[in-house]
Design a protein around this motif. Structure first.
Motif, PDB file in Angstrom:
ATOM      1  N   VAL A   1      12.993  20.601  87.235  1.00  0.00           N
ATOM      2  CA  VAL A   1      14.020  21.391  87.913  1.00  0.00           C
ATOM      3  C   VAL A   1      15.230  21.577  87.004  1.00  0.00           C
ATOM      4  CG1 VAL A   1      15.633  21.415  89.860  1.00  0.00           C
ATOM      5  CG2 VAL A   1      13.259  20.732  90.219  1.00  0.00           C
ATOM      6  N   SER A   2      15.611  20.517  86.290  1.00  0.00           N
ATOM      7  CA  SER A   2      16.740  20.627  85.363  1.00  0.00           C
ATOM      8  C   SER A   2      16.461  21.666  84.278  1.00  0.00           C
ATOM      9  CB  SER A   2      17.020  19.261  84.718  1.00  0.00           C
ATOM     10  OG  SER A   2      17.344  18.301  85.686  1.00  0.00           O
ATOM     11  N   MET A   3      15.217  21.737  83.829  1.00  0.00           N
ATOM     12  CA  MET A   3      14.853  22.693  82.782  1.00  0.00           C
ATOM     13  C   MET A   3      14.824  24.135  83.292  1.00  0.00           C
ATOM     14  SD  MET A   3      14.674  20.941  80.076  1.00  0.00           S
ATOM     15  CE  MET A   3      16.034  20.060  80.851  1.00  0.00           C
ATOM     16  N   PHE A   4      14.613  24.314  84.606  1.00  0.00           N
ATOM     17  CA  PHE A   4      14.571  25.653  85.176  1.00  0.00           C
ATOM     18  C   PHE A   4      15.948  26.175  85.597  1.00  0.00           C
ATOM     19  CE2 PHE A   4       9.887  25.267  86.667  1.00  0.00           C
ATOM     20  CZ  PHE A   4       9.473  25.753  85.430  1.00  0.00           C
ATOM     21  N   SER A   5      16.970  25.366  85.400  1.00  0.00           N
ATOM     22  CA  SER A   5      18.302  25.785  85.836  1.00  0.00           C
ATOM     23  C   SER A   5      18.785  26.982  85.023  1.00  0.00           C
ATOM     24  CB  SER A   5      19.301  24.629  85.692  1.00  0.00           C
ATOM     25  OG  SER A   5      19.439  24.269  84.330  1.00  0.00           O
ATOM     26  N   ASP A   6      19.845  27.616  85.515  1.00  0.00           N
ATOM     27  CA  ASP A   6      20.375  28.818  84.862  1.00  0.00           C
ATOM     28  C   ASP A   6      20.759  28.561  83.407  1.00  0.00           C
ATOM     29  OD1 ASP A   6      19.992  30.190  87.160  1.00  0.00           O
ATOM     30  OD2 ASP A   6      22.082  30.096  87.824  1.00  0.00           O
ATOM     31  N   THR A   7      21.409  27.433  83.159  1.00  0.00           N
ATOM     32  CA  THR A   7      21.871  27.149  81.798  1.00  0.00           C
ATOM     33  C   THR A   7      20.702  26.926  80.859  1.00  0.00           C
ATOM     34  OG1 THR A   7      22.041  24.811  82.429  1.00  0.00           O
ATOM     35  CG2 THR A   7      24.039  26.152  82.591  1.00  0.00           C
ATOM     36  N   ALA A   8      19.623  26.327  81.407  1.00  0.00           N
ATOM     37  CA  ALA A   8      18.453  26.087  80.555  1.00  0.00           C
ATOM     38  C   ALA A   8      17.760  27.380  80.190  1.00  0.00           C
ATOM     39  CB  ALA A   8      17.476  25.145  81.272  1.00  0.00           C
ATOM     40  N   GLU A   9      17.732  28.341  81.128  1.00  0.00           N
ATOM     41  CA  GLU A   9      17.021  29.583  80.875  1.00  0.00           C
ATOM     42  C   GLU A   9      17.753  30.459  79.859  1.00  0.00           C
ATOM     43  OE1 GLU A   9      16.487  31.402  84.595  1.00  0.00           O
ATOM     44  OE2 GLU A   9      14.920  30.044  85.283  1.00  0.00           O
ATOM     45  N   GLN A  10      19.066  30.354  79.811  1.00  0.00           N
ATOM     46  CA  GLN A  10      19.838  31.221  78.931  1.00  0.00           C
ATOM     47  C   GLN A  10      19.841  30.736  77.482  1.00  0.00           C
ATOM     48  OE1 GLN A  10      23.646  31.305  80.783  1.00  0.00           O
ATOM     49  NE2 GLN A  10      22.944  32.461  82.576  1.00  0.00           N
ATOM     50  N   ALA A  11      19.478  29.482  77.266  1.00  0.00           N
ATOM     51  CA  ALA A  11      19.526  28.926  75.927  1.00  0.00           C
ATOM     52  C   ALA A  11      18.149  28.958  75.276  1.00  0.00           C
ATOM     53  CB  ALA A  11      20.041  27.482  75.992  1.00  0.00           C
ATOM     54  N   HIS A  12      18.154  28.700  73.986  1.00  0.00           N
ATOM     55  CA  HIS A  12      16.892  28.564  73.271  1.00  0.00           C
ATOM     56  C   HIS A  12      16.129  27.369  73.847  1.00  0.00           C
ATOM     57  CE1 HIS A  12      14.125  27.635  69.955  1.00  0.00           C
ATOM     58  NE2 HIS A  12      14.244  28.920  69.646  1.00  0.00           N
ATOM     59  N   PRO A  13      14.796  27.439  73.956  1.00  0.00           N
ATOM     60  CA  PRO A  13      14.048  26.329  74.554  1.00  0.00           C
ATOM     61  C   PRO A  13      14.362  24.977  73.920  1.00  0.00           C
ATOM     62  CG  PRO A  13      12.625  28.233  74.274  1.00  0.00           C
ATOM     63  CD  PRO A  13      13.927  28.591  73.658  1.00  0.00           C
ATOM     64  N   PHE A  14      14.458  24.939  72.581  1.00  0.00           N
ATOM     65  CA  PHE A  14      14.756  23.662  71.933  1.00  0.00           C
ATOM     66  C   PHE A  14      16.140  23.166  72.316  1.00  0.00           C
ATOM     67  CE2 PHE A  14      16.654  21.291  68.408  1.00  0.00           C
ATOM     68  CZ  PHE A  14      15.760  20.228  68.328  1.00  0.00           C
ATOM     69  N   LEU A  15      17.105  24.098  72.333  1.00  0.00           N
ATOM     70  CA  LEU A  15      18.470  23.708  72.693  1.00  0.00           C
ATOM     71  C   LEU A  15      18.551  23.262  74.152  1.00  0.00           C
ATOM     72  CD1 LEU A  15      20.513  26.506  70.879  1.00  0.00           C
ATOM     73  CD2 LEU A  15      20.088  24.144  70.128  1.00  0.00           C
ATOM     74  N   ALA A  16      17.677  23.804  74.990  1.00  0.00           N
ATOM     75  CA  ALA A  16      17.677  23.399  76.392  1.00  0.00           C
ATOM     76  C   ALA A  16      17.120  21.989  76.557  1.00  0.00           C
ATOM     77  CB  ALA A  16      16.851  24.389  77.224  1.00  0.00           C
ATOM     78  N   PHE A  17      16.070  21.682  75.789  1.00  0.00           N
ATOM     79  CA  PHE A  17      15.447  20.367  75.927  1.00  0.00           C
ATOM     80  C   PHE A  17      16.172  19.289  75.125  1.00  0.00           C
ATOM     81  CE2 PHE A  17      11.877  22.787  77.526  1.00  0.00           C
ATOM     82  CZ  PHE A  17      11.305  21.924  78.443  1.00  0.00           C
ATOM     83  N   ALA A  18      16.850  19.677  74.062  1.00  0.00           N
ATOM     84  CA  ALA A  18      17.442  18.691  73.161  1.00  0.00           C
ATOM     85  C   ALA A  18      18.422  17.746  73.858  1.00  0.00           C
ATOM     86  CB  ALA A  18      18.119  19.392  71.989  1.00  0.00           C
ATOM     87  N   PRO A  19      19.420  18.247  74.624  1.00  0.00           N
ATOM     88  CA  PRO A  19      20.338  17.301  75.283  1.00  0.00           C
ATOM     89  C   PRO A  19      19.622  16.351  76.235  1.00  0.00           C
ATOM     90  CG  PRO A  19      21.195  19.541  75.365  1.00  0.00           C
ATOM     91  CD  PRO A  19      19.786  19.642  74.901  1.00  0.00           C
ATOM     92  N   ALA A  20      18.615  16.879  76.933  1.00  0.00           N
ATOM     93  CA  ALA A  20      17.890  16.033  77.879  1.00  0.00           C
ATOM     94  C   ALA A  20      17.126  14.930  77.151  1.00  0.00           C
ATOM     95  CB  ALA A  20      16.930  16.881  78.703  1.00  0.00           C
ATOM     96  N   LEU A  21      16.433  15.316  76.079  1.00  0.00           N
ATOM     97  CA  LEU A  21      15.664  14.326  75.327  1.00  0.00           C
ATOM     98  C   LEU A  21      16.580  13.293  74.677  1.00  0.00           C
ATOM     99  CD1 LEU A  21      13.007  16.648  73.635  1.00  0.00           C
ATOM    100  CD2 LEU A  21      12.705  15.160  75.623  1.00  0.00           C
ATOM    101  N   ILE A  22      17.708  13.761  74.158  1.00  0.00           N
ATOM    102  CA  ILE A  22      18.679  12.828  73.557  1.00  0.00           C
ATOM    103  C   ILE A  22      19.220  11.889  74.628  1.00  0.00           C
ATOM    104  CG2 ILE A  22      20.941  12.657  72.450  1.00  0.00           C
ATOM    105  CD1 ILE A  22      20.289  15.303  71.027  1.00  0.00           C
ATOM    106  N   GLY A  23      19.485  12.436  75.830  1.00  0.00           N
ATOM    107  CA  GLY A  23      19.992  11.607  76.921  1.00  0.00           C
ATOM    108  C   GLY A  23      18.997  10.545  77.342  1.00  0.00           C
ATOM    109  N   VAL A  24      17.732  10.936  77.459  1.00  0.00           N
ATOM    110  CA  VAL A  24      16.693   9.963  77.834  1.00  0.00           C
ATOM    111  C   VAL A  24      16.561   8.889  76.757  1.00  0.00           C
ATOM    112  CG1 VAL A  24      14.223   9.649  78.218  1.00  0.00           C
ATOM    113  CG2 VAL A  24      15.412  11.559  79.292  1.00  0.00           C
ATOM    114  N   ALA A  25      16.529   9.315  75.493  1.00  0.00           N
ATOM    115  CA  ALA A  25      16.411   8.355  74.392  1.00  0.00           C
ATOM    116  C   ALA A  25      17.596   7.397  74.364  1.00  0.00           C
ATOM    117  CB  ALA A  25      16.298   9.103  73.060  1.00  0.00           C
ATOM    118  N   ALA A  26      18.799   7.930  74.637  1.00  0.00           N
ATOM    119  CA  ALA A  26      19.992   7.076  74.626  1.00  0.00           C
ATOM    120  C   ALA A  26      19.941   6.054  75.755  1.00  0.00           C
ATOM    121  CB  ALA A  26      21.252   7.937  74.756  1.00  0.00           C
TER     122      ALA A  26
END
Length: 591
Positions: free
Chosen positions: A181-206
């Motif tokens: 659901v977070s990935m389908f949000s408006d902000t995620a759709e407007q960005a490049h796929p990598f840029l959309a996933f990068a903060p989430a993946l960094i957050g999970v890793a942190a």
């Protein structure tokens, strides 16, 4: 002049406490699920029903708060629920039920979600909205189905095991769905796929990295302070901090709490944390359902009966046949397959979580979501009726499976060792030699940490607390061994264990004969005085060392131990110790 009292900050707490203290007990008496009780109570006292009186009356009613007043706090109910799911996940459960969990559960979500996705697309919803809606509606109600089955004593049936396995897989799937659901949000759709996933993946890793480095040392430090209040504060800090960190990284708060639960599940503090957060989880989850109920307008059923009732009907009609077919595919008899379909066909509480998150992310419109959630609620109210119909169709002789039930509903039976000092460690070693499954409890965080580092199944916590013992599996334990040094602690453990289970084998360490007698009166199956065992071991060593055959020595030691035990149970006075066995007097050489 006295300042006018502002009731507004107190509306939400008074509203919820009134529901929790009055309405929900009333629903329990009427045998209505607490989840439905919270939802219905939230509807009644929400802004769409009684809350409308605020605008019509000349005075302000203190108990009629609007749904926005509790929504912010209520979101933590889901956070605590997801934290608890992560905490309770066990590799043992998944391995034990792997065929149903990863077979039946995975196919159920895939087929039901796919079918509901096609229905949503047929009604013109965009692809992302249809995917989220199909996945959310594919989930069933753990909070209603499991208690209904437990009340009818059908959890240990073949169908009950299959139902629980599907619900377990759905619990595993909630966190990935929230991530989706977070990935389908408006902000995620407007960005490049990598840029959309990068903060989430960094957050999970942190969260994972910091959690592995910080959580265990922090809890060891707090546990060493031996303060219940500080330990509870640490639990709340971890739950809320990880939830906020996840939200800051663009993920859902519930996903962050779920990760924290997974990290703590493998530590020695798991059981104590479950006990500490349980009241908060229950209250805040109830508050979440109150806020959901308050946001639902029951008049939608009157204004749009086709949409609301249609959702409940279509949802049940789509899922139930698919579930029955899948259950038959996994070799369940027809009647048990029908039970699986009827109980898992309606919607579940996680639909409220996922769809509310989707509305906040602007994936689904609020009006449509409100109608769908009313339909989900209507379908959930039918679960007790479906359970009754399904149970009546199953012959009594086929209701229960013979033999032991290897499932979470009847977990692997263990020996619980309370106290893991020098005595408890030896008991554990012998259990391991004889391949007996066991679990240990100790109140010293240093001892628990050292044992954990060696791979021992040791948990930190208060063994004299009945609730803590229940979390350790007291209801299904093969036996309990109390090895603590303090006699008062041993007394408390024996008393609590015997009150909880009259059939449990309880073996306790006693200081002396008088303490052993007291333990027998408290309900111990066997009480072993230290003084007696020390004397028997000294005698055994001395006799063997001077050349008496080992077999004769062992036999006499066992005989003396049995005599002593019978004397203690008979409550003989301490002034008259049990008489030792009489050996034949042998003639001396030369006489």
């Amino acid at each position: 002049m006295i300042a006018q009292f502002d009731i507004e900050p107190y509306k939400a707490p008074l509203l919820f406490l009134g529901v929790a203290g009055v309405a929900v007990p009333l629903f329990r008496r009427l045998r209505v699920s607490p989840v439905l009780g919270f939802l219905i109570a939230g509807m009644v006292i929400g802004p769409h029903v009684m809350g409308r009186l605020d605008a019509q009356l000349p005075f302000n009613l203190p108990f009629l708060a609007n749904s926005e007043g509790v929504a912010a706090v209520a979101s933590f109910g889901v956070v605590f629920l997801m934290f608890n799911i992560g905490l309770e996940l066990s590799l043992e459960r998944l391995v034990l039920l792997r065929r149903f969990v990863f077979g039946l559960g995975a196919l159920q979500v895939a087929l039901c979600g796919g079918a509901l996705y096609l229905v949503a697309r047929a009604f013109g919803l965009p692809q992302s909205a249809a995917i989220v809606l199909g996945a959310a509606l594919a989930l069933s109600s753990t909070a209603i189905v499991v208690p209904v089955l437990a009340e009818s004593r059908r959890l240990n049936t073949l169908s009950g095991r299959a139902i629980f396995s599907v619900l377990l897989f759905q619990d595993l799937l909630v966190a990935p769905l929230l991530f989706m659901v977070s990935m389908f949000s408006d902000t995620a759709e407007q960005a490049h796929p990598f840029l959309a996933f990068a903060p989430a993946l960094i957050g999970v890793a942190a969260i994972v990295g910091v959690g592995r480095l910080v959580l265990r040392p922090m809890f060891q430090l707090v546990a060493a302070a031996d303060s219940t209040e500080l330990f509870m504060a640490a639990c709340l800090l971890v739950v809320i901090a990880t939830a906020v960190a996840a939200a800051y990284a663009g993920l859902s708060m519930a996903l962050g709490a779920f990760i924290a639960g997974l990290l703590l599940a493998e530590t020695e503090f798991r059981r104590a944390i479950e006990l500490a957060i349980d009241p908060f989880k229950g209250l805040l989850l109830g508050l979440f359902f109150v806020s959901v109920g308050a946001s639902l307008d029951p008049m939608e059923v009157v204004r749009h009966p086709g949409a609301t009732i249609g959702v409940a009907v279509v949802l049940t009609l789509v899922k139930t046949p698919l579930l029955i077919g899948l259950a038959r595919l996994f070799s369940l008899p027809w009647r048990k397959a029908r039970e699986v379909g009827l109980l898992l066909g309606p919607g579940g509480e996680f639909a409220f979580v996922i769809l509310s998150t989707a509305v906040a992310a602007h994936i689904l419109p609020a009006d449509l979501t409100s109608e769908i959630l009313i339909g989900v609620t209507l379908s959930m109210t039918l679960i007790p009726l479906f359970a009754t119909l399904a149970a009546r169709s199953v012959p009594k002789k086929e209701a229960f499976l013979p033999g032991p039930q290897p499932s979470e509903l009847a977990p692997v039976s263990r020996v619980i060792i309370v106290g893991y000092g020098r005595v408890g460690e030896i008991v554990g070693e012998l259990m391991r030699v004889h391949k007996v499954d066991y679990l240990c409890v100790d109140g010293d965080p240093a001892i628990a940490a050292q044992a954990r580092s060696r791979g021992e199944p040791v948990y930190w916590g208060d063994g004299t607390n009945k609730d803590f013992l229940n979390l350790c599996g007291l209801a299904n334990a093969r036996a309990l061994v109390a090895t603590m040094h303090a006699p008062s602690a041993v007394d408390a453990v024996v008393r609590q264990a015997r009150e909880a289970r009259g059939d449990l084998t309880i073996v306790a360490r006693a200081r002396d004969a008088a303490h052993a007698r007291a333990l027998y009166k408290l309900g111990a199956t066997d009480a072993v005085p230290e003084t007696m065992e020390a004397s028997l071991q000294l005698s055994e060593a001395a006799l063997v060392d001077i050349g008496v055959p080992m077999g004769l020595v062992i036999a006499s030691i066992h005989e003396q131990r049995d005599i002593y035990r019978k004397a203690l149970i008979a409550d003989e006075s301490q002034a008259s110790p049990p008489r030792p066995f009489k050996a034949r007097r042998q003639k001396r050489p030369g006489k």
